[in-house]
Design an enzyme around this catalytic site. Structure first.
Site, PDB file in Angstrom:
ATOM      1  N   SER A 107      -8.092  -1.127   1.203  1.00 44.74           N
ATOM      2  CA  SER A 107      -8.929  -1.768   1.936  1.00 44.74           C
ATOM      3  C   SER A 107     -10.157  -0.215   2.767  1.00 44.74           C
ATOM      4  O   SER A 107     -10.386  -0.082   1.772  1.00 44.74           O
ATOM      5  CB  SER A 107      -8.415  -2.832   3.347  1.00 44.74           C
ATOM      6  N   HIS A 108      -9.075   0.190   4.010  1.00 45.20           N
ATOM      7  CA  HIS A 108     -10.496   0.785   4.335  1.00 45.20           C
ATOM      8  C   HIS A 108      -9.220   2.281   4.054  1.00 45.20           C
ATOM      9  O   HIS A 108      -9.931   3.362   4.732  1.00 45.20           O
ATOM     10  CB  HIS A 108     -10.206   0.700   6.116  1.00 45.20           C
ATOM     11  N   LYS A 168     -11.492 -12.038   5.360  1.00 42.96           N
ATOM     12  CA  LYS A 168     -12.855 -11.714   6.339  1.00 42.96           C
ATOM     13  C   LYS A 168     -13.639 -10.896   5.262  1.00 42.96           C
ATOM     14  O   LYS A 168     -13.426 -10.896   4.018  1.00 42.96           O
ATOM     15  CB  LYS A 168     -12.092 -10.533   7.253  1.00 42.96           C
ATOM     16  N   THR A 214      -2.142  -9.804  14.045  1.00 42.86           N
ATOM     17  CA  THR A 214      -2.770  -9.553  13.207  1.00 42.86           C
ATOM     18  C   THR A 214      -2.342  -9.650  11.553  1.00 42.86           C
ATOM     19  O   THR A 214      -1.120  -9.912  11.065  1.00 42.86           O
ATOM     20  CB  THR A 214      -2.262  -7.858  13.463  1.00 42.86           C
ATOM     21  N   ARG A 229       0.755  -1.069  -0.289  1.00 44.17           N
ATOM     22  CA  ARG A 229      -0.351  -0.079  -0.299  1.00 44.17           C
ATOM     23  C   ARG A 229       0.807   1.300   0.306  1.00 44.17           C
ATOM     24  O   ARG A 229       1.926   0.785   0.644  1.00 44.17           O
ATOM     25  CB  ARG A 229      -1.104   0.196   1.037  1.00 44.17           C
ATOM     26  N   ARG A 252     -14.712  -6.190   5.817  1.00 46.41           N
ATOM     27  CA  ARG A 252     -15.111  -5.373   7.067  1.00 46.41           C
ATOM     28  C   ARG A 252     -16.342  -5.060   7.454  1.00 46.41           C
ATOM     29  O   ARG A 252     -17.257  -5.021   6.938  1.00 46.41           O
ATOM     30  CB  ARG A 252     -14.229  -4.395   7.542  1.00 46.41           C
ATOM     31  N   ASP A 301     -16.331  -1.930   4.337  1.00 50.32           N
ATOM     32  CA  ASP A 301     -15.278  -0.763   4.256  1.00 50.32           C
ATOM     33  C   ASP A 301     -15.030  -0.459   2.878  1.00 50.32           C
ATOM     34  O   ASP A 301     -15.624  -0.960   2.180  1.00 50.32           O
ATOM     35  CB  ASP A 301     -14.148  -1.183   5.157  1.00 50.32           C
ATOM     36  N   ASP A 343     -12.838  -2.649   0.777  1.00 53.14           N
ATOM     37  CA  ASP A 343     -12.811  -3.571  -0.371  1.00 53.14           C
ATOM     38  C   ASP A 343     -13.652  -4.554   0.102  1.00 53.14           C
ATOM     39  O   ASP A 343     -14.069  -5.910  -0.324  1.00 53.14           O
ATOM     40  CB  ASP A 343     -11.490  -4.732  -0.176  1.00 53.14           C
ATOM     41  N   GLU A 382     -10.717 -10.585  13.680  1.00 52.22           N
ATOM     42  CA  GLU A 382     -10.311  -9.729  14.731  1.00 52.22           C
ATOM     43  C   GLU A 382     -10.726  -8.181  15.328  1.00 52.22           C
ATOM     44  O   GLU A 382     -11.658  -8.292  14.589  1.00 52.22           O
ATOM     45  CB  GLU A 382      -9.082  -8.983  13.116  1.00 52.22           C
ATOM     46  N   GLU A 383     -10.267  -7.500  15.879  1.00 56.74           N
ATOM     47  CA  GLU A 383     -10.811  -6.627  16.567  1.00 56.74           C
ATOM     48  C   GLU A 383     -10.604  -5.151  15.153  1.00 56.74           C
ATOM     49  O   GLU A 383     -11.495  -4.405  15.789  1.00 56.74           O
ATOM     50  CB  GLU A 383      -9.697  -6.130  18.293  1.00 56.74           C
ATOM     51  N   LYS A 440      -2.010  -6.791  -3.620  1.00 65.47           N
ATOM     52  CA  LYS A 440      -1.861  -8.112  -3.128  1.00 65.47           C
ATOM     53  C   LYS A 440      -1.757  -9.136  -4.010  1.00 65.47           C
ATOM     54  O   LYS A 440      -3.567  -8.614  -4.534  1.00 65.47           O
ATOM     55  CB  LYS A 440      -1.912  -8.003  -1.126  1.00 65.47           C
ATOM     56  N   ARG A 498      -1.505   1.486  17.291  1.00 69.72           N
ATOM     57  CA  ARG A 498      -2.473   0.951  18.436  1.00 69.72           C
ATOM     58  C   ARG A 498      -2.133   0.192  19.841  1.00 69.72           C
ATOM     59  O   ARG A 498      -1.403   0.013  19.954  1.00 69.72           O
ATOM     60  CB  ARG A 498      -2.706   0.047  17.859  1.00 69.72           C
TER      61      ARG A 498
END
Length: 545
Positions: free
Chosen positions: A114-115, A378, A346, A23, A284, A279, A281, A365-366, A127, A498
């Site tokens: 992604s997001h 996911k 993760t 990315r 999520r 999200d 892609d 995942e959180e 990817k 994080r």
């Protein structure tokens, strides 16, 4: 007449894939030969590339179409036999995973950040997913990175651009190109997993309101077909349903901060019964009830506890897994069901081996990601449909189901604080400091709690015996509380630190207490331990979930 062309090039030294591919900002990918170098590096590492089938698609962000045309030319020149490409270049990440598995492709190329924000000044990503439908393992991405540092040429051809807007068949250098319906195969899969009849009956009830936010991203067409055409949800209740190259100027991250219109609807006086968002892609999800937010960790635990209600999972689960920073709520369900609960780093790729070996059925995942063995990614809409199926069977509200779960298993109070755009040097100072504390932290007391273990999480894969180190700094307390620090690998500029905080509560009288207040003592302890604010100058977190 098209022909294979060898183009001389020089390496870029920054093409190391992160937890979800490569990315960078769009302007980086637009550099001459930048995308081409990475694609050729992937192709060079695929021994079975010649004569193979690949799936190609993305989330529709800026530069998606141009990138697909480059990939078409390079795939043809490298001997690929067939490409399956989503119409208009659109394919959600879970849809790519399903297509790879259904059509037995060698793999797939997903174009998404992604997001992360989109548009000319936003981010882009690429990817490779392997033949099992999941993200490439570290063994492959390490080879790709090594190749990218020594690449000297790439293969392409001089074909005319392929029309991606219409379903079609064409060819380049003998390579077959099929532009396919982006949604149909995935929608059929969802209908095979869930009881659409029961969900349709629930949607038809006048008192059951719903709002789905596609965030001007890839799930818009999927939600329109599945929720709208197959389940009867009104188009007015599927908001931001058209994918836009810049996501409408928004941030396609399904959380309380970025899904603003959805959150306003769900916390209004006349709120719908169910709300959800996905999200950029489509991998999520965020789940909401009327005036009720379900944390991703609680969501995973509740899905596991109620999986027997779903047609696809009625015969039981083989096991569950969560990423290390995700709360331990699902562990309590697994213990009750006599299942093994695995703790991984993760990154969805770490679930792949467990899924392929049939060790687990559900994982999550959180960071708003949940999935199962139906694909190897996911899956945002899958989670939405899982929840709707539970609601249709139990005939309870989201709030009632969550409260019932807490009464049964206790509540894991949990929060994540993101410190974004931290100077890399400052982030390194934080983690150097944290590393220096590990050997001497056991037995120390913070906030009236005693640390039992302090370490940098290392994962030993039970399937292939691979070892992944440096996966997050953990301070584990004797009472089960946890403080975790981790650097994110999904940003494109600076670093994101994080901070994860968790406390288990068994006293039902405290289940409705405010999360940040419950965790205040641990948050203060985390600052005392990590010195994040002192070392970075970040006084408050940029995002709190």
């Amino acid at each position: 007449m098209s022909k294979v062309i060898l183009v001389e090039t020089s390496p870029f030294l920054d093409q190391k894939p992160g937890t979800s591919g490569l990315r960078k900002q769009v302007t980086v990918f637009q550099q001459e030969n930048y995308l081409e170098n990475f694609v050729q590096s992937v192709f060079d590492c695929l021994k079975e590339l010649k004569g193979s089938t690949l799936v190609v698609g993305g989330d529709g962000r800026y530069y998606n179409r141009e990138a697909i045309q480059i990939i078409i030319s390079m795939a043809a020149a490298n001997g690929v036999e067939k490409l399956l490409i989503g119409q208009a270049g659109i394919l959600s990440t879970p849809a790519v995973s399903h297509l790879i598995r259904k059509y037995k492709a060698l793999g797939g190329i997903i174009l998404s950040a992604s997001h992360n924000p989109g548009g000319k000044d936003g981010d882009f990503g690429i990817k490779y997913n392997a033949s099992n439908g999941g993200p490439a393992p570290e063994s492959l991405t390490d080879k790709v990175f090594a190749n990218s540092k020594s690449i000297s040429q790439y293969k392409t051809t001089n074909n005319d651009a392929i029309d991606l807007e219409q379903l079609s068949h064409s060819s380049v250098l003998g390579m077959q190109i099929e532009v396919i319906d982006s949604v149909a195969d995935y929608a059929d899969l969802m209908e095979s997993l869930f009881d659409f009849g029961k969900i349709r009956d629930l949607m038809a009830k006048p008192e059951f309101g719903i709002c789905f936010d596609a965030m001007s991203a890839v799930t818009g067409p999927y939600a329109t077909e599945i929720l709208g055409n197959r389940l009867g949800v009104s188009a007015n209740n599927i908001i931001r349903a058209v994918p836009l190259e810049d996501f409408g100027g928004g941030h396609p991250d399904p959380n309380l901060a970025h899904a603003k219109e959805l959150v306003e609807r769900m916390f209004a006086n006349n709120a719908p019964a169910f709300g959800a968002a996905s999200d950029g892609d489509g991998d999520r999800n965020m789940i909401l009830g009327a005036n009720c937010y379900v944390t991703p960790s609680d969501s995973l635990a509740i899905l596991a506890a109620n999986a027997h209600l779903i047609p696809a999972y009625k015969d039981g689960l083989t096991g569950v897994a969560r990423s290390m920073p995700t709360s331990q709520a699902v562990d309590r369900v697994a213990e009750r069901l006599n299942l093994t609960s695995y703790e991984t780093p993760t990154g969805w790729k770490f679930f792949g081996n467990l899924l392929d070996a049939n060790k687990i059925t559900l994982c999550g995942e959180e960071s708003f990601g949940t999935g199962s063995d139906h694909v190897r990614e996911k899956d945002g809409l899958w989670a939405v449909l899982f929840w709707l199926n539970i609601l249709a069977v139990k005939q309870q509200s989201i709030k009632e189901i969550v409260s019932e779960h807490w009464k049964e298993y206790g509540r894991n109070f949990y929060t994540r604080h993101d410190f974004e755009g931290v100077e890399t040097e400052d982030a390194d100072k934080v983690f150097t400091h944290l590393e220096s504390l590990l050997e001497k932290s056991a037995g120390k007391k913070y906030a009236g709690r005693t640390i039992s273990i302090a370490d940098n999480f290392t994962y030993h894969d039970p399937i292939d015996a691979s070892v992944s180190t440096n996966q997050g700094i953990r301070f584990l307390f004797e009472d089960g509380a946890r403080i975790i620090f981790r650097k994110s690998g999904t940003g494109t500029s600076g670093a994101t630190i994080r901070l994860y905080i968790e406390h288990f509560e068994s006293n039902a009288a405290k289940f409705e207490d405010e999360t940040q207040e419950v965790l205040r003592d641990l948050l203060e302890a985390a600052e005392e331990i990590g010195q994040v604010k002192a070392l970075t100058g970040k006084v408050i977190a940029d995002v709190i979930t």
